[in-house]
Design a protein around this motif. Sequence first.
Motif, PDB file in Angstrom:
ATOM      1  N   ARG A  96     -42.260  -9.436   7.622  1.00  0.00           N
ATOM      2  CA  ARG A  96     -41.342  -9.047   6.648  1.00  0.00           C
ATOM      3  C   ARG A  96     -42.272  -8.444   5.394  1.00  0.00           C
ATOM      4  O   ARG A  96     -43.055  -9.224   4.830  1.00  0.00           O
ATOM      5  N   GLN A  97     -42.025  -7.114   5.108  1.00  0.00           N
ATOM      6  CA  GLN A  97     -42.948  -6.671   4.095  1.00  0.00           C
ATOM      7  C   GLN A  97     -42.046  -6.498   2.758  1.00  0.00           C
ATOM      8  O   GLN A  97     -42.655  -6.385   1.483  1.00  0.00           O
ATOM      9  N   SER A  98     -40.604  -6.221   2.956  1.00  0.00           N
ATOM     10  CA  SER A  98     -39.747  -6.151   1.739  1.00  0.00           C
ATOM     11  C   SER A  98     -38.487  -6.739   2.052  1.00  0.00           C
ATOM     12  O   SER A  98     -38.143  -6.819   3.090  1.00  0.00           O
ATOM     13  N   THR A  99     -37.746  -7.235   1.104  1.00  0.00           N
ATOM     14  CA  THR A  99     -36.463  -7.801   1.206  1.00  0.00           C
ATOM     15  C   THR A  99     -35.563  -7.427  -0.026  1.00  0.00           C
ATOM     16  O   THR A  99     -36.279  -7.545  -1.176  1.00  0.00           O
ATOM     17  N   GLU A 100     -34.372  -6.918   0.353  1.00  0.00           N
ATOM     18  CA  GLU A 100     -33.516  -6.602  -0.890  1.00  0.00           C
ATOM     19  C   GLU A 100     -32.162  -7.356  -0.506  1.00  0.00           C
ATOM     20  O   GLU A 100     -31.760  -7.640   0.752  1.00  0.00           O
ATOM     21  N   SER A 101     -31.608  -7.801  -1.478  1.00  0.00           N
ATOM     22  CA  SER A 101     -30.328  -8.518  -1.447  1.00  0.00           C
ATOM     23  C   SER A 101     -29.432  -7.834  -2.198  1.00  0.00           C
ATOM     24  O   SER A 101     -29.399  -7.488  -3.427  1.00  0.00           O
ATOM     25  N   LEU A 102     -28.021  -7.681  -1.791  1.00  0.00           N
ATOM     26  CA  LEU A 102     -26.868  -7.039  -2.706  1.00  0.00           C
ATOM     27  C   LEU A 102     -25.600  -7.927  -2.204  1.00  0.00           C
ATOM     28  O   LEU A 102     -25.658  -8.622  -1.092  1.00  0.00           O
ATOM     29  N   PRO A 103     -25.045  -8.420  -3.344  1.00  0.00           N
ATOM     30  CA  PRO A 103     -23.579  -8.937  -3.104  1.00  0.00           C
ATOM     31  C   PRO A 103     -22.641  -8.077  -2.237  1.00  0.00           C
ATOM     32  O   PRO A 103     -22.709  -6.939  -2.031  1.00  0.00           O
ATOM     33  N   ARG A 104     -22.002  -8.826  -1.314  1.00  0.00           N
ATOM     34  CA  ARG A 104     -21.230  -8.409  -0.308  1.00  0.00           C
ATOM     35  C   ARG A 104     -19.954  -7.517  -1.032  1.00  0.00           C
ATOM     36  O   ARG A 104     -19.742  -6.388  -0.616  1.00  0.00           O
ATOM     37  N   PHE A 105     -19.414  -8.134  -1.841  1.00  0.00           N
ATOM     38  CA  PHE A 105     -18.209  -7.649  -2.619  1.00  0.00           C
ATOM     39  C   PHE A 105     -18.848  -6.658  -3.649  1.00  0.00           C
ATOM     40  O   PHE A 105     -19.547  -7.427  -4.578  1.00  0.00           O
ATOM     41  N   GLY A 106     -18.385  -5.546  -3.891  1.00  0.00           N
ATOM     42  CA  GLY A 106     -18.619  -4.693  -5.126  1.00  0.00           C
ATOM     43  C   GLY A 106     -19.841  -3.747  -4.397  1.00  0.00           C
ATOM     44  O   GLY A 106     -20.344  -2.855  -5.233  1.00  0.00           O
ATOM     45  N   THR A 107     -20.041  -3.878  -3.181  1.00  0.00           N
ATOM     46  CA  THR A 107     -21.282  -2.943  -2.611  1.00  0.00           C
ATOM     47  C   THR A 107     -20.454  -1.949  -1.790  1.00  0.00           C
ATOM     48  O   THR A 107     -19.819  -2.316  -0.687  1.00  0.00           O
ATOM     49  N   ASP A 108     -20.680  -0.821  -2.071  1.00  0.00           N
ATOM     50  CA  ASP A 108     -20.281   0.517  -1.373  1.00  0.00           C
ATOM     51  C   ASP A 108     -21.340   1.117  -0.460  1.00  0.00           C
ATOM     52  O   ASP A 108     -22.616   1.062  -0.999  1.00  0.00           O
ATOM     53  N   ILE A 109     -20.902   1.551   0.678  1.00  0.00           N
ATOM     54  CA  ILE A 109     -21.779   2.357   1.584  1.00  0.00           C
ATOM     55  C   ILE A 109     -21.294   3.870   1.566  1.00  0.00           C
ATOM     56  O   ILE A 109     -20.214   4.277   1.726  1.00  0.00           O
ATOM     57  N   TYR A 110     -22.552   4.487   1.232  1.00  0.00           N
ATOM     58  CA  TYR A 110     -22.233   5.957   1.389  1.00  0.00           C
ATOM     59  C   TYR A 110     -22.901   6.635   2.445  1.00  0.00           C
ATOM     60  O   TYR A 110     -24.159   6.229   2.679  1.00  0.00           O
ATOM     61  N   ASN A 127     -24.526  -1.028  -5.246  1.00  0.00           N
ATOM     62  CA  ASN A 127     -23.571  -2.115  -5.950  1.00  0.00           C
ATOM     63  C   ASN A 127     -23.308  -1.461  -7.376  1.00  0.00           C
ATOM     64  O   ASN A 127     -23.124  -2.537  -8.160  1.00  0.00           O
ATOM     65  N   GLY A 128     -23.896  -0.485  -7.873  1.00  0.00           N
ATOM     66  CA  GLY A 128     -23.774  -0.067  -9.167  1.00  0.00           C
ATOM     67  C   GLY A 128     -24.957  -0.308 -10.104  1.00  0.00           C
ATOM     68  O   GLY A 128     -25.564   0.108 -11.054  1.00  0.00           O
ATOM     69  N   ILE A 129     -25.926  -1.108  -9.506  1.00  0.00           N
ATOM     70  CA  ILE A 129     -27.208  -1.579 -10.066  1.00  0.00           C
ATOM     71  C   ILE A 129     -28.551  -1.149  -9.292  1.00  0.00           C
ATOM     72  O   ILE A 129     -29.241  -0.698  -9.762  1.00  0.00           O
ATOM     73  N   LYS A 130     -28.227  -1.495  -7.952  1.00  0.00           N
ATOM     74  CA  LYS A 130     -29.153  -1.329  -6.980  1.00  0.00           C
ATOM     75  C   LYS A 130     -28.716  -0.489  -5.888  1.00  0.00           C
ATOM     76  O   LYS A 130     -27.621  -0.365  -5.393  1.00  0.00           O
ATOM     77  N   ARG A 131     -29.627   0.232  -5.417  1.00  0.00           N
ATOM     78  CA  ARG A 131     -29.374   1.351  -4.264  1.00  0.00           C
ATOM     79  C   ARG A 131     -30.405   1.288  -3.438  1.00  0.00           C
ATOM     80  O   ARG A 131     -31.582   1.295  -3.501  1.00  0.00           O
TER      81      ARG A 131
END
Length: 167
Positions: A96-110, A127-131
Amino acid sequence: MVQLEGHEHITTILLTPNRSLTWAEAKWIIALMVAVVMIIAIAWTFVGAWVVLPFAGIEVGLFALLMYKVTRSTYLKQIVTFTDQLITIEMGIDRRQSTESLPRFGTDIYYSETDRNWHTPKITMHNGIKRVQIGQFLNADDMVILRNELEKLGFPICREHWWRGRQ
Protein backbone atom coordinates in the motif's frame (compact mmCIF):
# COMPACT_ATOMS: atom_id res chain seq x y z
CA MET A 1 -9.69 -5.81 -14.64
CA VAL A 2 -12.55 -5.30 -12.20
CA GLN A 3 -13.15 -7.92 -9.48
CA LEU A 4 -15.97 -7.55 -6.99
CA GLU A 5 -16.04 -9.29 -3.61
CA GLY A 6 -18.88 -8.79 -1.16
CA HIS A 7 -19.49 -9.77 2.43
CA GLU A 8 -22.28 -8.80 4.82
CA HIS A 9 -21.57 -5.08 5.25
CA ILE A 10 -18.34 -4.71 3.30
CA THR A 11 -17.90 -4.70 -0.47
CA THR A 12 -14.47 -4.61 -2.06
CA ILE A 13 -13.63 -3.83 -5.67
CA LEU A 14 -10.15 -4.78 -6.85
CA LEU A 15 -8.95 -2.80 -9.88
CA THR A 16 -5.89 -3.89 -11.86
CA PRO A 17 -4.69 -2.96 -15.34
CA ASN A 18 -4.82 -5.54 -18.11
CA ARG A 19 -1.43 -7.22 -18.35
CA SER A 20 -0.38 -8.85 -21.60
CA LEU A 21 3.26 -9.33 -20.59
CA THR A 22 4.53 -10.86 -17.36
CA TRP A 23 7.83 -9.87 -15.78
CA ALA A 24 9.39 -13.20 -16.79
CA GLU A 25 8.42 -12.61 -20.43
CA ALA A 26 9.75 -9.05 -20.25
CA LYS A 27 13.11 -10.36 -19.01
CA TRP A 28 13.27 -12.71 -22.02
CA ILE A 29 12.57 -9.81 -24.40
CA ILE A 30 15.22 -7.68 -22.69
CA ALA A 31 17.77 -10.51 -22.93
CA LEU A 32 16.96 -11.07 -26.61
CA MET A 33 17.33 -7.35 -27.38
CA VAL A 34 20.63 -7.16 -25.47
CA ALA A 35 21.97 -10.20 -27.35
CA VAL A 36 21.02 -8.89 -30.80
CA VAL A 37 22.31 -5.35 -30.24
CA MET A 38 25.54 -6.47 -28.60
CA ILE A 39 26.29 -9.03 -31.34
CA ILE A 40 25.92 -6.28 -33.93
CA ALA A 41 27.97 -3.82 -31.85
CA ILE A 42 30.78 -6.34 -31.29
CA ALA A 43 30.83 -7.15 -35.00
CA TRP A 44 31.25 -3.45 -35.79
CA THR A 45 33.97 -3.24 -33.14
CA PHE A 46 35.97 -6.01 -34.86
CA VAL A 47 35.66 -4.13 -38.13
CA GLY A 48 37.14 -1.07 -36.46
CA ALA A 49 34.06 1.02 -35.61
CA TRP A 50 34.59 0.69 -31.86
CA VAL A 51 32.67 3.92 -31.21
CA VAL A 52 29.43 1.96 -31.75
CA LEU A 53 29.96 -0.09 -28.57
CA PRO A 54 29.19 2.62 -25.95
CA PHE A 55 26.08 3.73 -27.83
CA ALA A 56 24.88 0.14 -28.05
CA GLY A 57 25.36 -0.17 -24.28
CA ILE A 58 23.37 3.00 -23.68
CA GLU A 59 20.64 1.75 -26.03
CA VAL A 60 20.18 -1.61 -24.32
CA GLY A 61 20.43 -0.04 -20.87
CA LEU A 62 17.71 2.47 -21.69
CA PHE A 63 15.57 -0.24 -23.27
CA ALA A 64 15.91 -2.44 -20.16
CA LEU A 65 15.07 0.47 -17.86
CA LEU A 66 11.95 1.43 -19.83
CA MET A 67 10.76 -2.18 -20.10
CA TYR A 68 11.16 -2.53 -16.33
CA LYS A 69 9.22 0.66 -15.59
CA VAL A 70 6.38 -0.17 -18.01
CA THR A 71 6.07 -3.77 -16.83
CA ARG A 72 6.18 -2.72 -13.17
CA SER A 73 3.38 -0.20 -13.72
CA THR A 74 1.10 -3.03 -14.89
CA TYR A 75 1.27 -4.51 -11.37
CA LEU A 76 -0.49 -1.48 -9.88
CA LYS A 77 -3.55 -2.31 -7.76
CA GLN A 78 -6.36 -0.16 -6.48
CA ILE A 79 -8.62 -1.58 -3.77
CA VAL A 80 -11.88 0.29 -3.17
CA THR A 81 -13.66 -0.82 0.01
CA PHE A 82 -17.24 0.22 0.76
CA THR A 83 -18.57 -0.09 4.31
CA ASP A 84 -21.78 1.33 5.76
CA GLN A 85 -20.07 4.60 6.73
CA LEU A 86 -16.83 4.86 4.74
CA ILE A 87 -15.24 4.46 1.31
CA THR A 88 -11.54 3.58 1.44
CA ILE A 89 -9.29 3.67 -1.63
CA GLU A 90 -5.89 1.97 -1.32
CA MET A 91 -3.37 2.05 -4.13
CA GLY A 92 0.11 0.67 -4.69
CA ILE A 93 2.49 -1.79 -6.27
CA ASP A 94 3.58 -4.71 -4.04
CA ARG A 95 2.38 -2.78 -0.97
CA ARG A 96 0.00 0.00 0.00
CA GLN A 97 1.53 3.29 -1.11
CA SER A 98 -1.42 5.62 -0.60
CA THR A 99 -4.77 5.53 1.15
CA GLU A 100 -7.73 7.89 0.82
CA SER A 101 -10.94 7.77 2.83
CA LEU A 102 -14.27 9.40 2.05
CA PRO A 103 -17.55 9.28 3.95
CA ARG A 104 -20.09 7.11 2.14
CA PHE A 105 -22.92 9.59 2.56
CA GLY A 106 -22.31 12.86 0.80
CA THR A 107 -19.87 11.36 -1.70
CA ASP A 108 -20.90 11.69 -5.33
CA ILE A 109 -19.53 9.64 -8.21
CA TYR A 110 -18.88 11.43 -11.48
CA TYR A 111 -18.49 9.61 -14.77
CA SER A 112 -16.95 11.93 -17.36
CA GLU A 113 -16.62 11.13 -21.04
CA THR A 114 -15.06 13.10 -23.86
CA ASP A 115 -17.19 14.51 -26.66
CA ARG A 116 -16.30 11.92 -29.27
CA ASN A 117 -15.05 9.19 -26.92
CA TRP A 118 -11.43 9.81 -27.90
CA HIS A 119 -10.24 9.20 -24.36
CA THR A 120 -11.08 6.65 -21.72
CA PRO A 121 -13.87 7.82 -19.40
CA LYS A 122 -12.95 8.92 -15.87
CA ILE A 123 -14.65 7.97 -12.63
CA THR A 124 -14.15 10.43 -9.79
CA MET A 125 -15.44 10.31 -6.22
CA HIS A 126 -16.08 13.75 -4.77
CA ASN A 127 -17.46 14.80 -1.40
CA GLY A 128 -17.13 18.59 -1.66
CA ILE A 129 -13.73 18.62 0.03
CA LYS A 130 -11.75 15.77 -1.47
CA ARG A 131 -11.72 14.44 -5.03
CA VAL A 132 -10.31 10.98 -5.79
CA GLN A 133 -10.11 9.40 -9.24
CA ILE A 134 -10.40 5.62 -9.38
CA GLY A 135 -9.45 3.20 -12.13
CA GLN A 136 -7.37 5.66 -14.14
CA PHE A 137 -5.39 2.73 -15.58
CA LEU A 138 -8.45 0.76 -16.79
CA ASN A 139 -9.49 0.48 -20.42
CA ALA A 140 -12.86 1.77 -21.68
CA ASP A 141 -14.68 -1.56 -21.37
CA ASP A 142 -13.50 -2.03 -17.78
CA MET A 143 -14.58 1.53 -16.93
CA VAL A 144 -18.11 0.69 -18.09
CA ILE A 145 -18.03 -2.48 -15.94
CA LEU A 146 -16.83 -0.42 -12.95
CA ARG A 147 -19.58 2.16 -13.49
CA ASN A 148 -22.21 -0.59 -13.63
CA GLU A 149 -20.87 -2.21 -10.44
CA LEU A 150 -20.98 1.13 -8.65
CA GLU A 151 -24.59 1.60 -9.76
CA LYS A 152 -25.44 -1.89 -8.44
CA LEU A 153 -24.01 -0.83 -5.07
CA GLY A 154 -26.61 1.94 -4.97
CA PHE A 155 -24.54 4.95 -5.96
CA PRO A 156 -26.14 7.40 -8.36
CA ILE A 157 -23.71 8.15 -11.18
CA CYS A 158 -23.50 11.78 -12.30
CA ARG A 159 -22.73 11.93 -16.03
CA GLU A 160 -21.50 14.99 -17.90
CA HIS A 161 -23.20 13.84 -21.11
CA TRP A 162 -26.51 12.75 -19.58
CA TRP A 163 -28.36 13.18 -22.87
CA ARG A 164 -26.41 10.41 -24.55
CA GLY A 165 -27.52 6.80 -24.45
CA ARG A 166 -25.73 4.53 -22.01
CA GLN A 167 -23.01 2.25 -23.28
